[in-house]
Design an enzyme around this catalytic site. Structure first.
Site, PDB file in Angstrom:
ATOM      1  N   TRP A  32      57.651 -36.956 -71.682  1.00  0.00           N
ATOM      2  CA  TRP A  32      57.301 -35.534 -71.621  1.00  0.00           C
ATOM      3  C   TRP A  32      57.556 -34.833 -72.951  1.00  0.00           C
ATOM      4  CZ3 TRP A  32      53.938 -35.786 -68.409  1.00  0.00           C
ATOM      5  CH2 TRP A  32      54.091 -36.337 -67.134  1.00  0.00           C
ATOM      6  N   GLY A  79      67.806 -33.398 -52.473  1.00  0.00           N
ATOM      7  CA  GLY A  79      67.139 -33.747 -51.229  1.00  0.00           C
ATOM      8  C   GLY A  79      66.108 -34.846 -51.410  1.00  0.00           C
ATOM      9  N   ASP A  80      65.579 -35.285 -50.287  1.00  0.00           N
ATOM     10  CA  ASP A  80      64.502 -36.274 -50.235  1.00  0.00           C
ATOM     11  C   ASP A  80      63.298 -35.562 -49.650  1.00  0.00           C
ATOM     12  OD1 ASP A  80      62.667 -38.235 -49.469  1.00  0.00           O
ATOM     13  OD2 ASP A  80      64.210 -39.688 -48.957  1.00  0.00           O
ATOM     14  N   PHE A  81      62.260 -35.325 -50.455  1.00  0.00           N
ATOM     15  CA  PHE A  81      61.161 -34.490 -49.969  1.00  0.00           C
ATOM     16  C   PHE A  81      60.314 -35.163 -48.897  1.00  0.00           C
ATOM     17  CE2 PHE A  81      59.852 -35.617 -54.497  1.00  0.00           C
ATOM     18  CZ  PHE A  81      59.120 -36.741 -54.164  1.00  0.00           C
ATOM     19  N   HIS A 105      51.318 -41.144 -57.684  1.00  0.00           N
ATOM     20  CA  HIS A 105      50.907 -42.509 -58.021  1.00  0.00           C
ATOM     21  C   HIS A 105      51.922 -43.554 -57.551  1.00  0.00           C
ATOM     22  CE1 HIS A 105      52.919 -43.048 -62.284  1.00  0.00           C
ATOM     23  NE2 HIS A 105      53.792 -42.659 -61.375  1.00  0.00           N
ATOM     24  N   ASP A 106      53.091 -43.109 -57.110  1.00  0.00           N
ATOM     25  CA  ASP A 106      54.097 -44.045 -56.582  1.00  0.00           C
ATOM     26  C   ASP A 106      53.820 -44.461 -55.140  1.00  0.00           C
ATOM     27  OD1 ASP A 106      55.638 -44.020 -58.892  1.00  0.00           O
ATOM     28  OD2 ASP A 106      56.903 -42.367 -58.214  1.00  0.00           O
ATOM     29  N   TYR A 116      66.623 -47.310 -58.811  1.00  0.00           N
ATOM     30  CA  TYR A 116      67.895 -46.742 -59.276  1.00  0.00           C
ATOM     31  C   TYR A 116      69.058 -47.605 -58.806  1.00  0.00           C
ATOM     32  CZ  TYR A 116      65.075 -42.480 -59.989  1.00  0.00           C
ATOM     33  OH  TYR A 116      64.127 -41.562 -60.389  1.00  0.00           O
ATOM     34  N   GLN A 149      55.644 -52.404 -59.376  1.00  0.00           N
ATOM     35  CA  GLN A 149      56.886 -51.632 -59.311  1.00  0.00           C
ATOM     36  C   GLN A 149      56.980 -50.640 -58.151  1.00  0.00           C
ATOM     37  OE1 GLN A 149      57.724 -50.112 -63.551  1.00  0.00           O
ATOM     38  NE2 GLN A 149      59.691 -50.719 -62.685  1.00  0.00           N
ATOM     39  N   LYS A 174      53.623 -37.399 -61.972  1.00  0.00           N
ATOM     40  CA  LYS A 174      53.758 -38.846 -61.781  1.00  0.00           C
ATOM     41  C   LYS A 174      54.511 -39.153 -60.486  1.00  0.00           C
ATOM     42  CE  LYS A 174      54.751 -41.313 -65.313  1.00  0.00           C
ATOM     43  NZ  LYS A 174      55.556 -41.858 -66.442  1.00  0.00           N
TER      44      LYS A 174
END
EC number: 2.1.1.4
Length: 346
Positions: free
Chosen positions: A165, A236-238, A256-257, A148, A307, A253
């Protein structure tokens, strides 16, 4: 007379080696607006008219249009005054911006971002890490900071995911009956297309999109209709912040990151927050257990290499991650489409 191998193998090699050319033809026609122009016109258009309206050379446009005809993305009608082109049904549905099932945004993301990373696939294989530094000259220590890196880039990515989606969301959300789950958190829900599909399919549920603050702001302001009252937002950042209690957590998805360690960390936090009897729905493209296919998923796994920090996995590998986090009653559904579903219960 040549052997079967002499006839078949060169054709396969040529087909594979030309794959990137095929992609760029489609991407370029999308970017120039060929399919949109032909849809808006409502009738076949000549080469001269198309080139003039889109501001291109006649020579270049002729070759692009003929290649699109060869790829069955356009049809051509030869008249006395020359060739006239029109969209095929598949182009009207998937390659025009105005279609509800448009894949235009993901095409542009692949063309302008993914392709640049794949240029360094050899380096990624050698080093075992993503290639944002080579492709864009930025650090990838903060993975989503790299992805981003501008609001425009973030919007392209989110719109691209939404377009996926629009054609795959219903399949994964109906792989299991989710009606017993009324309070749902869509972790990393991004642009909100899956959340919108979920509240459409299950009218008794409420869905909260949990994502980074800048993502939430873009989703609220530009991608999720403000009149949709059954979708809420949580910034937030989980990996760093707490995860609120809910009946069901959707991770589409997401795993898989990341590598197995970070996946385990996230799933443990989800299990801790999950209400008794609740669950987690993983939406991923599943590899066969022997990893012999599907080829699309094998290619996605290479894309994760160039990526992200993650990879595509088998159903057994995702199941093991879920068991290690404490989830039970694991069920797997292969949809026969691009993405599959795995459900675990607490």
């Amino acid at each position: 007379m040549g052997s079967t191998e002499d006839l078949v193998y060169p054709q396969i090699i040529f087909q594979y080696s030309n794959g990137f050319l095929v992609s760029k033809v489609m991407f370029t026609a999308c970017e120039l607006g060929v399919f949109d122009l032909l849809l808006e016109s409502g009738q076949p258009l000549s080469l001269d008219v198309i080139a003039t309206r889109l501001g291109t050379s006649i020579m270049g446009m002729e070759r692009l249009l003929d290649a699109c005809v060869g790829l069955k993305l356009l049809a051509v009608e030869l008249r006395q005054e020359g060739a006239f082109y029109r969209n095929t049904e598949i182009s009207n549905i998937y390659l025009t911006k105005s279609s509800p099932k448009s894949q235009y945004h993901i095409m542009m993301y692949y063309s302008n971002t993914v392709y640049l990373c794949w240029h360094y696939l050899t380096d990624a294989v050698r080093e075992g890490r993503n290639q944002y530094e080579r492709a864009f000259g930025i650090s990838s220590k903060d993975l989503f900071g790299a992805m981003y890196r501008s609001e425009d880039e973030m919007l392209k990515f989110l719109a691209g995911q939404n377009s996926i989606w629009s054609i795959c969301g219903r399949d994964v959300l109906t792989a299991f009956d989710l009606s017993p789950f009324t309070w749902i958190y869509d972790l990393g829900g991004g642009g909100g297309a899956l959340a919108q599909e979920c509240v459409s399919l299950y009218p008794n549920c409420m869905v909260t999109i949990y994502d980074l603050p800048n993502v939430v702001q873009v989703a609220k302001e530009r991608l999720v209709p403000q009149e949709e009252r059954r979708i809420a937002f949580h910034e937030g950042d989980f990996f760093k912040d707490s995860i609120p209690e809910a009946d069901l957590y959707i991770l589409s998805k997401i795993l898989h990151d990341w590598d197995d360690e970070k996946c385990g960390q996230l799933l443990a936090a989800v299990h801790k927050a999950c209400r008794p009897g609740g669950g987690v729905l993983l939406v991923e493209s599943l590899l066969a257990e022997d990893k012999s296919g599907p080829v699309e998923t094998q290619l996605y796994s290479l894309n994760m290499l160039v990526q992200t920090e993650g990879k595509e996995r088998t159903a057994a590998e995702y199941s093991e991650l879920l068991r290690a986090a404490g989830f039970r009653e694991l069920r797997v559904r292969r949809t026969g489409k691009l993405y599959d579903a795995v459900l675990g219960r607490k």
